[in-house]
Design an enzyme around this catalytic site. Sequence first.
Site, short mmCIF file in Angstrom:
data_model
loop_
_atom_site.label_atom_id
_atom_site.label_comp_id
_atom_site.label_asym_id
_atom_site.label_seq_id
_atom_site.Cartn_x
_atom_site.Cartn_y
_atom_site.Cartn_z
N SER A 96 19.23 2.72 7.41
CA SER A 96 18.08 2.97 8.28
C SER A 96 16.79 3.12 7.48
O SER A 96 15.69 3.03 8.03
CB SER A 96 18.32 4.25 9.10
N ARG A 105 22.68 -1.12 -4.97
CA ARG A 105 22.34 -0.66 -3.62
C ARG A 105 21.42 -1.67 -2.94
O ARG A 105 20.49 -2.20 -3.55
CB ARG A 105 21.70 0.73 -3.67
N SER A 152 22.40 6.35 10.98
CA SER A 152 21.45 7.42 10.63
C SER A 152 20.18 7.40 11.47
O SER A 152 19.07 7.56 10.94
CB SER A 152 21.11 7.35 9.14
N LYS A 157 20.19 16.34 -7.84
CA LYS A 157 19.53 15.24 -7.11
C LYS A 157 18.80 15.77 -5.88
O LYS A 157 17.67 15.36 -5.59
CB LYS A 157 20.57 14.20 -6.70
N ARG A 179 26.83 14.73 -3.16
CA ARG A 179 27.65 15.21 -2.04
C ARG A 179 29.14 15.19 -2.37
O ARG A 179 29.92 15.92 -1.77
CB ARG A 179 27.33 14.42 -0.77
N GLU A 208 25.63 11.29 6.16
CA GLU A 208 25.55 12.09 4.93
C GLU A 208 26.39 13.36 5.00
O GLU A 208 26.70 13.96 3.98
CB GLU A 208 24.10 12.45 4.64
N LYS A 230 14.91 17.30 1.31
CA LYS A 230 14.53 16.12 0.53
C LYS A 230 13.92 15.06 1.43
O LYS A 230 12.90 14.46 1.09
CB LYS A 230 15.76 15.54 -0.18
#
Length: 446
Positions: free
Chosen positions: A187, A140, A215, A431, A406, A334, A30
């Site tokens: 990031s 977010r 990240s 997703k 996740r 992640e 992705k």
Amino acid sequence: MTVNPTHTALWPAPHASGAVAATVHVPGSKSVTNRALVLAALAAEPGWLRRPLRSRDTLLMAGALRAMGVGIEETVSSSSAGAGGPDGSGEAWRVIPSGLHGPVTVDVGNAGTVMRFLPPVAALADGPIRFDGDPRSYERPLHGVIDALRALGARVDDDGRGALPLTVHGGGALDGGQVEIDASSSSQFVSALLLSGPRFNQGVEVRHVGSTLPSMPHIRMTVDMLRSAGAQVDTPEAGGEPNVWRVTPGALLGRDLTVEPDLSNAQPFLAAALITGGRVTIPDWPTRTTQPGDALRQLFTEMGGSCELTEHGLTFTGSGSVHGIDADLSEVGELTPGIAAVAALADSPSTLRGVAHLRLHETDRLAALTKEINELGGDVTETADGLHIRPRKLHGGIFHTYDDHRMATAGAIIGLAVPGVQIENVATTAKTLPDFPDLWTGMLGN
């Protein structure tokens, strides 16, 4: 943190009756696909993406760019392997840059790459581009991108929220230049500005002024892909100033790019080998990559397995024992949900550090992991920047996902070793990992 009442379907997580032995073809990355789409849209000539990931996040990115005027043609290419499955294998997308324009409304869903990478692109368009998305997307952070764009000369209306929904009033160009941002919460703020930087009149110099950047491999991925598209990028790693990235203005090349498998999405399948004492091969694992998921080779080896990387791919073998780990995951946050799931099944405690920023992801991942593992009988406590996990005998129950892909795969990992685990809304894996339930049951030979 609430469970989405619209997704009540429960998926019985398959329980492994013995050691897993499988080869799993993981769909494309992705992170690579969405960066490649942005760079191709801003290029001076058409380009190709071969074997792109076809998932909710990447289709949202492609749809947004199309709405802004970019041509994206989907074909089954004779030079792509496979027969054009739903994961994008065998497909090729031809990206034809054109004049970006509004007015238009863009749906970002809950995709961090779309909501953060595209506002700088929109600043180069003629006319207003409005960004909206899922309810969670409103929570977010976007302040790093919004404040930076204003400092670089763009007009952005967000009613002072520092978040969605917002409108970027494109003027056809952007001056660019120097900007300071605090990217400690994501990031992607840095990557967003770098990706469009070559098209700014003065390029861009991004200076991070906050606490530790999470990240970092994703920023290195952005830099690597920019350079491959012909951009000149100066970085801290190349002897530049700490926490400063400079992109010189210039034309981007249209590329013919084959997308790597998504190594982070390989995590649950490698975890299956680890916790069942089995063996899983992931074909086409790259020998050199900027993907954070490559760290799984070391992390899961420390937790009790072994791996062999050849020109054909990665083969991971479990030893029959799973050990706890003390790990700083700040660069590979992640991977935390999958590592936490494995750690809950280990023979010793684990401490996962450096991931406070996960509270701002698709859901508050630290709170969600703590709640869901503990409700299966686990013993997980949150720390200031991570989790402490003390393994206990787990039992079946409902594992909620909070619309987080996740979380769903973490629950499936636990279900391999614990009978009776049911995953709420496993469909959220679409997703980034299309057809996860089929891949998972196929790995088990079901």
